[in-house]
Write an enzyme that holds these catalytic residues in place. Structure first.
Site, short mmCIF file in Angstrom:
data_model
loop_
_atom_site.label_atom_id
_atom_site.label_comp_id
_atom_site.label_asym_id
_atom_site.label_seq_id
_atom_site.Cartn_x
_atom_site.Cartn_y
_atom_site.Cartn_z
N LYS A 11 0.86 -64.04 -38.98
CA LYS A 11 0.97 -64.20 -37.53
C LYS A 11 2.32 -63.73 -37.01
O LYS A 11 2.42 -63.24 -35.89
CB LYS A 11 0.72 -65.65 -37.12
N LYS B 138 -13.16 -59.89 -41.91
CA LYS B 138 -13.84 -61.06 -41.34
C LYS B 138 -14.16 -60.82 -39.86
O LYS B 138 -13.38 -60.19 -39.16
CB LYS B 138 -12.87 -62.24 -41.49
N LYS C 250 -12.74 -62.63 -33.22
CA LYS C 250 -12.86 -62.46 -31.77
C LYS C 250 -11.83 -61.49 -31.22
O LYS C 250 -11.99 -60.94 -30.15
CB LYS C 250 -12.73 -63.81 -31.07
#
Ligand code: TRP
Length: 329
Positions: A114, A196, A199
């Protein structure tokens, strides 16, 4: 009732859930409600580790809660609440932070990923977020935590923090175990079946959102990336087809063999349409219930207020004990 094991899990309030969140997590949560004492939380405090528009966060949190109910979480059977409504999370966070090492937080792979993704906002919350998550789990003396692969490391850290605290200050926290049950299948991107379903994928065709209409869902499945073979079978190297078969199997309960037989002699086109229709039909009632719950703000508020009260009455006991053990009370 009293000797049921306790399960806790949380989900971040992003715009809407993806088919991956649904098949991989939330749908399984609904199945656990009979057998376990379940607590489900919308992790809105975790969400602000990345920049959020305040009005959007508020709306997304309320929608995520409505979606939990729409997916079948029953607020009479389980405790369903919103993290920030229970102040105990923020308070235990501090106590646990003081029993967590800088070095162990530095090893968290999600933090590394992140911070690479948001190099201009590597805030301290992003770094200490696994401590907040440890508190979420430990406040409720949870026995089991259903988590995906990306959260396993955080659960291990939670166990380490709990064990260390118990050793330093005396037994307090239940040491949680990962819940490994009927596994929620891992749903991959429809455009790149090696990554994966997410969104935040730039390609809108990669991801199915569970509130999308039937035509959109079918269209996305029809565009799913597959291979140049023509036969529907589960095999190495056929990642796109494997993913579609996994999704179809998760929704229908059919085995891979049964699916292969069902589509024997049919092409990919027919298969993709069938998967799209099945998924869309399965999600239609979720969409209808979501519309009903969202239109009834009073009901939602009643549910989450009661949920937070129940959550807090459990959490408060643990927090008070922690304060006493540490010498803060
Ligand atoms: N960190 C989890 C995620 O991003 C969400 C979460 C927050 C959670 N608190 C939790 C999951 C406690 C399990 C238990 O997906």
């Amino acid at each position: 009732m009293e000797n049921k094991k306790r399960i806790l899990s949380g989900i971040q309030p992003t715009g809407t859930f993806t088919l991956g969140n649904y098949i991989g997590a939330v749908r399984n949560w609904t199945k656990l409600q009979e057998e376990y004492d379940c607590i489900y939380m919308i992790a809105n405090m975790h969400a602000i580790t990345v920049r959020q528009d305040p009005a959007a966060l508020r709306k997304n949190t309320s929608n995520a809660y409505a979606l939990l109910l729409a997916c079948g979480i029953d607020p009479e059977k389980s405790i369903a609440f919103i993290q920030s409504h229970n102040r105990c999370h923020a308070e235990l966070n501090w106590v646990l932070a003081c029993s967590t090492q800088f070095g162990e937080l530095s090893r968290m792979t999600q933090f590394k990923a992140k911070s690479e993704k948001h190099p201009d906002d590597i805030n301290a919350g992003l770094f200490t977020y696994p401590v907040l998550m440890a508190g979420d789990i430990l406040l409720y003396q949870s026995d089991l935590v259903p988590v995906g692969a990306d959260q396993k490391q955080h659960l291990e850290l939670t166990r380490d923090i709990a064990q260390r605290f118990n050793q330093k200050y005396g037994e307090l926290f239940t040491i949680p175990e990962p819940y490994i049950g009927e596994t929620g299948a891992r749903v991959m991107s429809l455009q790149d079946p090696l990554s994966k379903m997410s969104k935040s994928d730039d390609n809108p065709n990669a991801c199915i959102f569970i509130l999308e209409d039937k035509d959109t869902i079918i269209r996305k499945f029809r565009r799913a990336v597959t291979d140049s073979d023509t036969c529907v079978r589960f095999a190495e190297g056929k990642d796109g087809i494997n993913n579609l078969m996994t999704i179809y199997s998760a929704i229908t309960g059919k085995t891979m063999d049964e699916i292969e037989r069902e589509f024997d002699g049919k092409g990919y086109g027919d298969f993709k349409t069938a998967v799209g229709e099945t998924v869309a039909d399965h999600l239609a009632p979720v969409r209808d219930r979501f519309a009903e719950f969202s239109a009834d703000k009073a009901y939602l508020e009643k549910c989450w207020t009661e949920g937070a009260q129940k959550a807090e009455s459990i959490a408060r006991r643990t927090l008070s004990k922690a304060y006493r053990k540490v010498g803060l009370a």
